[in-house]
Design an enzyme around this catalytic site. Structure first.
Site, PDB file in Angstrom:
ATOM      1  N   GLU A 258     -35.243 116.430  64.325  1.00  0.00           N
ATOM      2  CA  GLU A 258     -35.067 116.993  65.880  1.00  0.00           C
ATOM      3  C   GLU A 258     -33.971 116.438  66.346  1.00  0.00           C
ATOM      4  OE1 GLU A 258     -36.958 119.459  66.903  1.00  0.00           O
ATOM      5  OE2 GLU A 258     -38.459 119.501  65.461  1.00  0.00           O
ATOM      6  N   CYS A 297     -34.761 115.915  75.090  1.00  0.00           N
ATOM      7  CA  CYS A 297     -34.265 116.642  74.252  1.00  0.00           C
ATOM      8  C   CYS A 297     -34.101 118.160  74.427  1.00  0.00           C
ATOM      9  CB  CYS A 297     -34.778 116.514  73.019  1.00  0.00           C
ATOM     10  SG  CYS A 297     -36.543 116.852  72.833  1.00  0.00           S
TER      11      CYS A 297
HETATM   12  P1  NDP Z   1     -30.877 107.326  67.469  1.00  0.00           P
HETATM   13  O1  NDP Z   1     -30.486 108.291  66.431  1.00  0.00           O
HETATM   14  O2  NDP Z   1     -30.095 106.017  67.625  1.00  0.00           O
HETATM   15  O3  NDP Z   1     -32.395 106.663  67.261  1.00  0.00           O
HETATM   16  C1  NDP Z   1     -33.337 107.441  66.943  1.00  0.00           C
HETATM   17  C2  NDP Z   1     -34.362 106.688  66.140  1.00  0.00           C
HETATM   18  O4  NDP Z   1     -33.736 106.294  64.906  1.00  0.00           O
HETATM   19  C3  NDP Z   1     -34.778 105.331  66.664  1.00  0.00           C
HETATM   20  O5  NDP Z   1     -36.103 105.206  66.235  1.00  0.00           O
HETATM   21  C4  NDP Z   1     -33.855 104.414  65.915  1.00  0.00           C
HETATM   22  O6  NDP Z   1     -34.239 103.305  65.862  1.00  0.00           O
HETATM   23  C5  NDP Z   1     -33.828 105.203  64.592  1.00  0.00           C
HETATM   24  N1  NDP Z   1     -32.661 104.705  63.573  1.00  0.00           N
HETATM   25  C6  NDP Z   1     -31.553 104.334  64.126  1.00  0.00           C
HETATM   26  N2  NDP Z   1     -30.601 103.919  63.036  1.00  0.00           N
HETATM   27  C7  NDP Z   1     -31.586 103.939  61.963  1.00  0.00           C
HETATM   28  C8  NDP Z   1     -31.480 103.668  60.667  1.00  0.00           C
HETATM   29  N3  NDP Z   1     -30.071 103.422  60.065  1.00  0.00           N
HETATM   30  N4  NDP Z   1     -32.425 103.818  59.744  1.00  0.00           N
HETATM   31  C9  NDP Z   1     -33.582 104.294  60.538  1.00  0.00           C
HETATM   32  N5  NDP Z   1     -33.678 104.413  61.676  1.00  0.00           N
HETATM   33  C10 NDP Z   1     -32.735 104.420  62.520  1.00  0.00           C
HETATM   34  O7  NDP Z   1     -30.906 108.139  68.652  1.00  0.00           O
HETATM   35  P2  NDP Z   1     -30.982 107.395  70.324  1.00  0.00           P
HETATM   36  O8  NDP Z   1     -32.011 106.418  70.292  1.00  0.00           O
HETATM   37  O9  NDP Z   1     -29.474 107.041  70.813  1.00  0.00           O
HETATM   38  O10 NDP Z   1     -31.537 108.637  70.948  1.00  0.00           O
HETATM   39  C11 NDP Z   1     -30.877 109.371  71.611  1.00  0.00           C
HETATM   40  C12 NDP Z   1     -30.555 110.471  71.057  1.00  0.00           C
HETATM   41  O11 NDP Z   1     -31.750 111.374  70.491  1.00  0.00           O
HETATM   42  C13 NDP Z   1     -30.179 111.730  72.466  1.00  0.00           C
HETATM   43  O12 NDP Z   1     -28.980 111.618  72.521  1.00  0.00           O
HETATM   44  C14 NDP Z   1     -30.833 113.006  71.784  1.00  0.00           C
HETATM   45  O13 NDP Z   1     -29.700 113.703  71.473  1.00  0.00           O
HETATM   46  C15 NDP Z   1     -31.581 112.595  70.728  1.00  0.00           C
HETATM   47  N6  NDP Z   1     -33.195 113.119  70.944  1.00  0.00           N
HETATM   48  C16 NDP Z   1     -33.293 114.215  70.652  1.00  0.00           C
HETATM   49  C17 NDP Z   1     -34.726 114.449  70.663  1.00  0.00           C
HETATM   50  C18 NDP Z   1     -35.292 115.857  70.094  1.00  0.00           C
HETATM   51  O14 NDP Z   1     -36.555 116.064  70.170  1.00  0.00           O
HETATM   52  N7  NDP Z   1     -34.496 116.621  69.348  1.00  0.00           N
HETATM   53  C19 NDP Z   1     -35.866 113.681  71.553  1.00  0.00           C
HETATM   54  C20 NDP Z   1     -35.212 112.654  72.062  1.00  0.00           C
HETATM   55  C21 NDP Z   1     -33.968 112.152  71.743  1.00  0.00           C
HETATM   56  P3  NDP Z   1     -33.829 101.964  66.975  1.00  0.00           P
HETATM   57  O15 NDP Z   1     -34.098 102.431  68.161  1.00  0.00           O
HETATM   58  O16 NDP Z   1     -34.563 100.786  66.551  1.00  0.00           O
HETATM   59  O17 NDP Z   1     -32.178 101.850  66.586  1.00  0.00           O
END
Ligand code: NDP
Length: 672
Positions: A258, A297
C-alpha cells in the site's frame, strides 16, 4: 512526560536493544518522548519461533476459535483505550483522529471476528466456490480450498495510523492462522508499542503468534521463504527497495504493498453551486485535508470541478478552511493538530514548494507556523492549477499533509482522464446526482482505482466518507498505489492462505473438507436428524422421507389459500402454451411446503428455527398426480455461540422418476 523506553517483543519476551537507540520526538512540543532500537535482535530466531511455535499453535485452532481470539483482543484494546488516547496526542492527532486510529482499529478486529464466525466454517480448511464436476459418472470431482500459509507475516507499517494500521493487518492474518512480526514506523512507534503491549498482556494469544520490532528490521528479509508474506504500507521508494530484495524475488515471497496515492475527488457536471452535491463536495475536500492533518494515504489530493465552477469552488473552500483552528490537539475547539514529526513537516513543505511551481497557493502559507514552539504544525494549504495537463507535479507529487490542489476539467472524458492520470489510486470520490455520469465514470475509471465512492444528497448523511477504508471493503489500488489489496472481508484472510485445487472422489473430498459434497455417501440412521444436537450430527447424515402424491385439489387449495393463482397453476391451456410446461404444475412454494411436511419432525428438540434457504432451484416441473419424496442431508455445521449454531442441510426433492425437482440448502438454528 518521562521518556518511554520502547522494547522489542521477540520469542515471547520483551527485549531491550543492545545499543544504537534513536529518539522519537513529540509532534506537539518537539521534546523526546521515547527511545527505540532493535540492535542485537536475532531476526532469524524470531522467524523460526513464529514458524515453529506460533504457526502450529494458530493452525491448531479453528477459524471460529481464532475469531473469538480477535474479539478478545479488540475488547482488551477498548478496555485500555484511554492510555492510547493519551499517547495519541503526542503524535499530533486530535481525539477525533485518535478515534479513527484506536477505536477504528479495534472495530476492524471486531468486524473480522464477526465475519469469521458468520462466513467461515468452524474448521481449518476453507472451501472456495462450488464443487466442479470433472467426470460423467460424478466419481471424480474438483474443489478449490484454502489452507493457512506455514510461514510468517511480516507487517511493515506506516506512521500515520499506528494502531489501526497494525490491527487492520493483524485481523485477517491471525484469522488465517498465520503468526506475525510487526514493525511499526518509528515516528509514532510509542503508540503502536502501547497497543501491542495491551494485546500481549491480555494473554489471549498463543506463544509465538506475535512479535514486535522497534527499529531496523536488520537481516530479517534475508531469511524469508515461500510461505511468508510481507505486507508493507509506506512510501513507493521503500516499497520498491523491499520488493526487489533478492530473497523476496527468488522465493516468490508474497508482497502486499500500500503506497502513495494521489487520490482524486470530482464534482460532477450536474453539481454546480446551489446543489446539495456542491456543498457536500466542499465539505468533504476540506475534511479530507484536515482530518489527521491530511496524513492519510486515502486523502483527497486532487479536487476537480467543471471549469465554470472552479472559482466558486475556490471561494467556498477558502471560506471553509479559514475556519479551521490548528493547534494543540488536546485543546477544546481545535480541528487540526500537528504533523507526525518535524521531518514530516519538512517533507510536506518541500512537496508544496514543488507543487507551487505548477500551481498557485490560494489558501494558507506553508512557511507560517500557526503554533509557536517546536511542534510540527502547519496551516492547511490549498493550491489551484488552471492547466492540469500542463502541470505534471500535481499528479505525481504527494504532499503527505493538509494539502490539496483544485483543478478544472473540460468535460466528463477529460475528468476521467485526469482522475486516471494519478496512475492508480486507493480511493476516488464522485459527487453527482446523475446515474449516467456515475456509470460513465465507473466504466472509464474503475480500472485505475481501488475504491470509488459516489456521493449524493441521499447517501451523504450516512456516508463513511472518502477517506475511510472499511474492514468489509477492499483497501488497495493499482499502479502507484502499490497494486496491493487488504481487508475486503474474508478476501483479506485469503491473502495469508494458499488456494489449492483438490481433485478426487466426492466422498474423499467431503471428508477432507468437512462438508458434504454431491456424490458423497449419505449414511442413514435410526434417529431422525432433527432429534440430534449439532455435536451429534455427522456430515452427510441423511433422512430419506416417504412420498406424497400431489393432486390437482392440492394445487387449487394452495392457490386459493395463498392467493397465488398464477396461470401456470390454474389454467391448463395457458400453462400448455408456456414453452416450459406441458400443463398445470404445482407451485414451487407448494413443493417446498410439502417437502417440509415430509422431513420435519414436529416435537420440540434441538432444532430451534428455520432461518432460510439458499441456492434454491426448481429443476423439473411437478404435475398433478406426480409423487415427490425428499432427501435431507447434513451439509455442514457451525456453532455461533454457546447457545446455538447453524446447520446447513442439502435438500433434494425427487419425483417418481427419480429426477430432481428442486434442490436447495436449508439453514436451521440448532442447539449445540
Ligand atoms: P517509509 O516508506 O519511509 O516507511 C514506511 C515503513 O517502512 C516504516 O515502518 C519504516 O520504518 C519502514 N522502512 C523504511 N525503510 C525500510 C527498510 N529499508 N527496511 C524495512 N523497513 C523499512 O514511509 P514514510 O514513513 O515516509 O511514510 C510516508 C509515506 O507512506 C507517505 O508519503 C505515503 O505516501 C505513504 N503511506 C501510504 C499509505 C497507504 O496505505 N498506502 C498509508 C500511509 C502512508 P521507519 O519508520 O523505522 O523508517
Amino acid at each position: 512526560m518521562k521518556t518511554l523506553e520502547l522494547l522489542n517483543y521477540a520469542l515471547d519476551d520483551w527485549y531491550r536493544a543492545s545499543a544504537g537507540l534513536a529518539e522519537i520526538q513529540s509532534a506537539v512540543t518537539g521534546e523526546t518522548v521515547a527511545t527505540t532500537g532493535s540492535r542485537g535482535l536475532d531476526f532469524k530466531a524470531m522467524l523460526d519461533h513464529a514458524r515453529n511455535v506460533g504457526g502450529p499453535a494458530l493452525r491448531a485452532m479453528t477459524f471460529h476459535q481464532r475469531a473469538w481470539m480477535l474479539k478478545d483482543l479488540a475488547n482488551a484494546v477498548m478496555a485500555r483505550k484511554e492510555e492510547l488516547y493519551e499517547l495519541n496526542y503526542q503524535t499530533g492527532a486530535t481525539r477525533t483522529d485518535g478515534w479513527i486510529d484506536i477505536e477504528g482499529g479495534a472495530g476492524t478486529l471486531f468486524s473480522f471476528s464477526s465475519k469469521g464466525r458468520r462466513e467461515l466454517p468452524d474448521g481449518r480448511i476453507l472451501p472456495d466456490g462450488d464443487m466442479e464436476m470433472l467426470s460423467k459418472g460424478g466419481s471424480f470431482v474438483g474443489q478449490h480450498v484454502y489452507t493457512s500459509l506455514q510461514g510468517v507475516a511480516v507487517h511493515i507499517n506506516a506512521f500515520n495510523f499506528p494502531v489501526w494500521g497494525m490491527l487492520e493487518k493483524l485481523g485477517p492474518t491471525l484469522l488465517a492462522g498465520v503468526p506475525a512480526i510487526v514493525k511499526p514506523a518509528s515516528a509514532t512507534a510509542y503508540l503502536a508499542e502501547a497497543a501491542f503491549r495491551i494485546m500481549i498482556e491480555s494473554g489471549v494469544l498463543p506463544k509465538g503468534a506475535l512479535q514486535l520490532i522497534m527499529g531496523s528490521t536488520g537481516d530479517l528479509l534475508d531469511h524469508l521463504t515461500l510461505q511468508d508474506v510481507v505486507s508493507f504500507t509506506g512510501s513507493a521508494a521503500t516499497a520498491m527497495k523491499l520488493q526487489s530484495h533478492p530473497v523476496i524475488a527468488r522465493e516468490s515471497v508474497r508482497f502486499i504493498a500500500e503506497r502513495d496515492s494521489l487520490n482524486a475527488s470530482i464534482l460532477g457536471p450536474d453539481a454546480g453551486p446551489g446543489t446539495p452535491e456542491f456543498d457536500l463536495f466542499v465539505k468533504e475536500v476540506a475534511r479530507e485535508m484536515t482530518v489527521k492533518a491530511g496524513q492519510k494515504c486515502t486523502a483527497i489530493r486532487r479536487a476537480m470541478a467543471p471549469a465554470e465552477h472552479l472559482d466558486a469552488l475556490e471561494d467556498a473552500l477558502r471560506q471553509r478552511l479559514a475556519k479551521v483552528k490548528v493547534g494543540d490537539p488536546r485543546e477544546e475547539g481545535v480541528h487540526m493538530g500537528a504533523l507526525a514529526s518535524r521531518d514530516q513537516l519538512a517533507s510536506v513543505r518541500e512537496a508544496v514548494a514543488e507543487l507551487s511551481r505548477h500551481a498557485r497557493i490560494v489558501a494558507g502559507d506553508p512557511d507560517r507556523s500557526p503554533v509557536a514552539g517546536n511542534g510540527a504544525f502547519m496551516e492547511p494549504i490549498l493550491l489551484r492549477s488552471d492547466d492540469p495537463w500542463g502541470a505534471p507535479a500535481i499528479h505525481d507529487v504527494e504532499p503527505f499533509g493538509p494539502v490539496s490542489t483544485i483543478m478544472p476539467y473540460k468535460d466528463l472524458d477529460d475528468a476521467i482522464a485526469l482522475a486516471n492520470r494519478g496512475m492508480g489510486s486507493l480511493a476516488l470520490s464522485l459527487f453527482t446526482f446523475d446515474p449516467a455520469v456515475a456509470q460513465k465514470f465507473v466504466l472509464g475509471s474503475g480500472a485505475y482505482h481501488g475504491r470509488m465512492m459516489i456521493l449524493d444528497r441521499t447517501s451523504a448523511k450516512e456516508s463513511t466518507g472518502h477517506g475511510s477504508p472499511l474492514p468489509v471493503l477492499v483497501h488497495g489500488g493499482p499502479g502507484r498505489a502499490g497494486g496491493g489489496e487488504e481487508m475486503g472481508g474474508i478476501r483479506g484472510v485469503t491473502h495469508y492462505m494458499q488456494r489449492t485445487a483438490l481433485q478426487g472422489a466426492p466422498e474423499m473430498l467431503s471428508k477432507v473438507i468437512g462438508q458434504w459434497l454431491p456424490g458423497a455417501a449419505k449414511p442413514e440412521g435410526e434417529a431422525h436428524p432433527f432429534r440430534k444436537r449439532i455435536a451429534e450430527l455427522e456430515v452427510g447424515y441423511t433422512l430419506k422421507t416417504g412420498s406424497r402424491t400431489v393432486s390437482l385439489e392440492d394445487i387449487e387449495h394452495f392457490a386459493h389459500f395463498t392467493g397465488d393463482t398464477f396461470y401456470a397453476h390454474m389454467d391448463e391451456e395457458a400453462a400448455k402454451a408456456n414453452p416450459i410446461f406441458d400443463g398445470r404444475v404445482a407451485h414451487g412454494y407448494l413443493i417446498l411446503s410439502f417437502a417440509a411436511g415430509l422431513f420435519v419432525d414436529p416435537a420440540p428438540g434441538p432444532v430451534l428455527a428455520n432461518y432460510g434457504l439458499e441456492n434454491l432451484r426448481f429443476l423439473e416441473p411437478l404435475y398433478p398426480g406426480d409423487t415427490m419424496r425428499v432427501e435431507l442431508s447434513v451439509k455442514s455445521t457451525k456453532l455461533r455461540n454457546e447457545e446455538m449454531g447453524e446447520v446447513r442441510w442439502a435438500v433434494f426433492v425427487y419425483n417418481q422418476k427419480d429426477q430432481v425437482v428442486a434442490s436447495y440448502d436449508l439453514l436451521t438454528m440448532n442447539q449445540p
